[in-house]
Scaffold this motif. Structure first.
Motif, PDB file in Angstrom:
ATOM      1  N   MET A  39       0.617  -1.065 -12.058  1.00 46.05           N
ATOM      2  CA  MET A  39       1.653  -0.087 -12.401  1.00 46.05           C
ATOM      3  C   MET A  39       1.158   1.338 -12.151  1.00 46.05           C
ATOM      4  SD  MET A  39       2.965  -1.835 -15.997  1.00 46.05           S
ATOM      5  CE  MET A  39       1.305  -2.083 -16.655  1.00 46.05           C
ATOM      6  N   SER A  40       2.102   2.268 -12.094  1.00 49.43           N
ATOM      7  CA  SER A  40       1.756   3.689 -11.964  1.00 49.43           C
ATOM      8  C   SER A  40       3.031   4.489 -11.818  1.00 49.43           C
ATOM      9  CB  SER A  40       0.856   3.948 -10.744  1.00 49.43           C
ATOM     10  OG  SER A  40       1.638   4.004  -9.557  1.00 49.43           O
ATOM     11  N   ALA A  41       2.890   5.804 -11.819  1.00 47.71           N
ATOM     12  CA  ALA A  41       4.007   6.685 -11.478  1.00 47.71           C
ATOM     13  C   ALA A  41       4.208   6.673  -9.959  1.00 47.71           C
ATOM     14  CB  ALA A  41       3.709   8.107 -11.955  1.00 47.71           C
ATOM     15  N   PRO A  42       5.386   7.079  -9.478  1.00 54.47           N
ATOM     16  CA  PRO A  42       5.587   7.195  -8.028  1.00 54.47           C
ATOM     17  C   PRO A  42       4.603   8.190  -7.427  1.00 54.47           C
ATOM     18  CG  PRO A  42       7.683   7.377  -9.214  1.00 54.47           C
ATOM     19  CD  PRO A  42       6.605   7.449 -10.243  1.00 54.47           C
ATOM     20  N   GLY A  43       4.085   7.865  -6.264  1.00 47.49           N
ATOM     21  CA  GLY A  43       3.223   8.798  -5.556  1.00 47.49           C
ATOM     22  C   GLY A  43       1.776   8.799  -5.993  1.00 47.49           C
ATOM     23  N   SER A  44       1.393   7.861  -6.858  1.00 52.19           N
ATOM     24  CA  SER A  44       0.011   7.832  -7.343  1.00 52.19           C
ATOM     25  C   SER A  44      -0.947   7.213  -6.328  1.00 52.19           C
ATOM     26  CB  SER A  44      -0.072   7.043  -8.643  1.00 52.19           C
ATOM     27  OG  SER A  44       0.200   5.672  -8.395  1.00 52.19           O
ATOM     28  N   GLY A  45      -0.394   6.487  -5.359  1.00 50.35           N
ATOM     29  CA  GLY A  45      -1.230   5.866  -4.339  1.00 50.35           C
ATOM     30  C   GLY A  45      -1.402   4.370  -4.507  1.00 50.35           C
ATOM     31  N   LYS A  46      -0.443   3.697  -5.139  1.00 56.64           N
ATOM     32  CA  LYS A  46      -0.552   2.242  -5.336  1.00 56.64           C
ATOM     33  C   LYS A  46      -0.678   1.505  -4.012  1.00 56.64           C
ATOM     34  CE  LYS A  46       3.109   1.219  -7.825  1.00 56.64           C
ATOM     35  NZ  LYS A  46       3.683   2.581  -7.950  1.00 56.64           N
ATOM     36  N   THR A  47       0.224   1.804  -3.098  1.00 47.11           N
ATOM     37  CA  THR A  47       0.256   1.049  -1.847  1.00 47.11           C
ATOM     38  C   THR A  47      -0.981   1.330  -0.987  1.00 47.11           C
ATOM     39  OG1 THR A  47       2.678   1.120  -1.895  1.00 47.11           O
ATOM     40  CG2 THR A  47       1.638   0.501   0.181  1.00 47.11           C
ATOM     41  N   ALA A  76       6.400  -3.032   1.441  1.00 48.88           N
ATOM     42  CA  ALA A  76       6.091  -4.407   1.842  1.00 48.88           C
ATOM     43  C   ALA A  76       5.749  -4.475   3.331  1.00 48.88           C
ATOM     44  CB  ALA A  76       7.258  -5.336   1.513  1.00 48.88           C
ATOM     45  N   VAL A  77       6.543  -3.782   4.137  1.00 47.54           N
ATOM     46  CA  VAL A  77       6.288  -3.762   5.580  1.00 47.54           C
ATOM     47  C   VAL A  77       4.941  -3.112   5.869  1.00 47.54           C
ATOM     48  CG1 VAL A  77       7.045  -2.771   7.771  1.00 47.54           C
ATOM     49  CG2 VAL A  77       8.725  -3.791   6.218  1.00 47.54           C
ATOM     50  N   ARG A  78       4.660  -2.025   5.179  1.00 44.24           N
ATOM     51  CA  ARG A  78       3.397  -1.316   5.399  1.00 44.24           C
ATOM     52  C   ARG A  78       2.191  -2.203   5.071  1.00 44.24           C
ATOM     53  NH1 ARG A  78       1.446   3.879   1.817  1.00 44.24           N
ATOM     54  NH2 ARG A  78      -0.642   4.094   2.711  1.00 44.24           N
ATOM     55  N   ILE A  79       2.246  -2.894   3.951  1.00 44.41           N
ATOM     56  CA  ILE A  79       1.123  -3.755   3.557  1.00 44.41           C
ATOM     57  C   ILE A  79       0.962  -4.911   4.531  1.00 44.41           C
ATOM     58  CG2 ILE A  79       0.408  -5.447   1.820  1.00 44.41           C
ATOM     59  CD1 ILE A  79       1.248  -3.503  -0.310  1.00 44.41           C
ATOM     60  N   LYS A  80       2.067  -5.518   4.917  1.00 44.67           N
ATOM     61  CA  LYS A  80       2.013  -6.650   5.843  1.00 44.67           C
ATOM     62  C   LYS A  80       1.392  -6.230   7.175  1.00 44.67           C
ATOM     63  CE  LYS A  80       2.967 -10.748   7.493  1.00 44.67           C
ATOM     64  NZ  LYS A  80       2.221 -11.948   7.042  1.00 44.67           N
ATOM     65  N   LEU A  81       1.814  -5.091   7.710  1.00 44.80           N
ATOM     66  CA  LEU A  81       1.302  -4.634   8.998  1.00 44.80           C
ATOM     67  C   LEU A  81      -0.167  -4.210   8.911  1.00 44.80           C
ATOM     68  CD1 LEU A  81       4.326  -2.516  10.315  1.00 44.80           C
ATOM     69  CD2 LEU A  81       3.577  -4.769  11.125  1.00 44.80           C
ATOM     70  N   ALA A  82      -0.560  -3.611   7.786  1.00 42.31           N
ATOM     71  CA  ALA A  82      -1.912  -3.055   7.663  1.00 42.31           C
ATOM     72  C   ALA A  82      -2.955  -4.084   7.268  1.00 42.31           C
ATOM     73  CB  ALA A  82      -1.914  -1.914   6.645  1.00 42.31           C
ATOM     74  N   THR A  83      -2.522  -5.201   6.665  1.00 40.91           N
ATOM     75  CA  THR A  83      -3.497  -6.173   6.147  1.00 40.91           C
ATOM     76  C   THR A  83      -3.288  -7.591   6.653  1.00 40.91           C
ATOM     77  OG1 THR A  83      -2.224  -6.801   4.176  1.00 40.91           O
ATOM     78  CG2 THR A  83      -3.595  -4.815   4.018  1.00 40.91           C
TER      79      THR A  83
END
Length: 223
Positions: A39-47, A76-83
């Protein structure tokens, strides 16, 4: 005049969710699947943090990611493409959090027989997600330096329910009025048992420590 009957809906909803969450934890335990709620606030850098961490651990553990957002599939797209890690997107239909039943619905779309670890990236919010047990083994959250070292004082429940706090964006600490030691003290005041790891998802600082923590958690969960 007849009295109006008052029904304490909030209490009932939370009680039902807690039971659903406990049932889900037991099911995942029987399957050897560890669920982390991030969890976190938006923009904290979770992704960004997830991308760096997944690339550290994906050859050591079979992992999948569930991305929760009110709308869009950007993360989701970013994580899939990057990892290359199996990733699904959960749309909450306007809800600012996930509960145990919503988490279960997401897990129904993950091939759990091939997975040891599922990371749930909850909706960006420091209030609602902390109120609902998702059925995760552990709760983790990210606090970013630009948000300020006083957030544990302003959002006590989030820091109380989290087993792990990642303090992200340490690379920009010189440019903000952020006292790392004061922040740690504020966190521990809310939760003396919390593990605290300073990281920079941009530079990679501390990511190995988070990865080690996560791998150790998964290993112990399987025992």
């Amino acid at each position: 005049m007849d009295q109006v009957k008052v029904i304490e809906i909030k209490k009932s909803v939370f009680a039902d969710n807690e039971q659903d969450a406990e049932n889900l934890r037991k099911e995942l335990k029987s399957k050897g699947v560890y669920l982390l709620n991030l969890m976190s606030a938006p923009g904290s850098g979770k992704t960004t943090t997830l991308v760096k961490t997944l690339n550290h651990i994906k050859d050591k553990v079979r992992v999948a990611v569930m991305e929760a957002d009110i709308d869009s599939d950007v993360d989701a797209v970013r994580i899939k493409l990057a990892t290359g890690v199996p990733t699904i997107q959960l749309h909450t239909g306007g809800m600012c959090h996930l509960d145990a039943e919503m988490t279960r619905q997401g897990l129904d779309n993950v091939t759990l027989k091939d997975i040891n670890l599922v990371i749930l990236e909850n909706v960006g919010n420091l209030v609602c997600p902390a109120e609902f047990d998702t059925g995760a083994v552990r709760n983790a959250m990210i606090l970013s330096v630009p948000e300020g070292d006083d957030k544990p004082l302003k959002y006590p429940l989030m820091f109380t329910v989290c087993d792990l706090v990642l303090i992200n964006k340490t690379d920009v600490m010189p440019y903000f009025d952020f006292d790392l030691e004061r922040c740690k003290q504020n966190i521990l005041m809310r939760n003396p048992k919390a593990t605290i790891i300073p990281i920079s998802a941009k530079t990679g600082e501390g990511i190995d420590a988070f990865a080690d923590w996560l791998l150790n958690e998964v290993q112990n969960w399987k025992l």
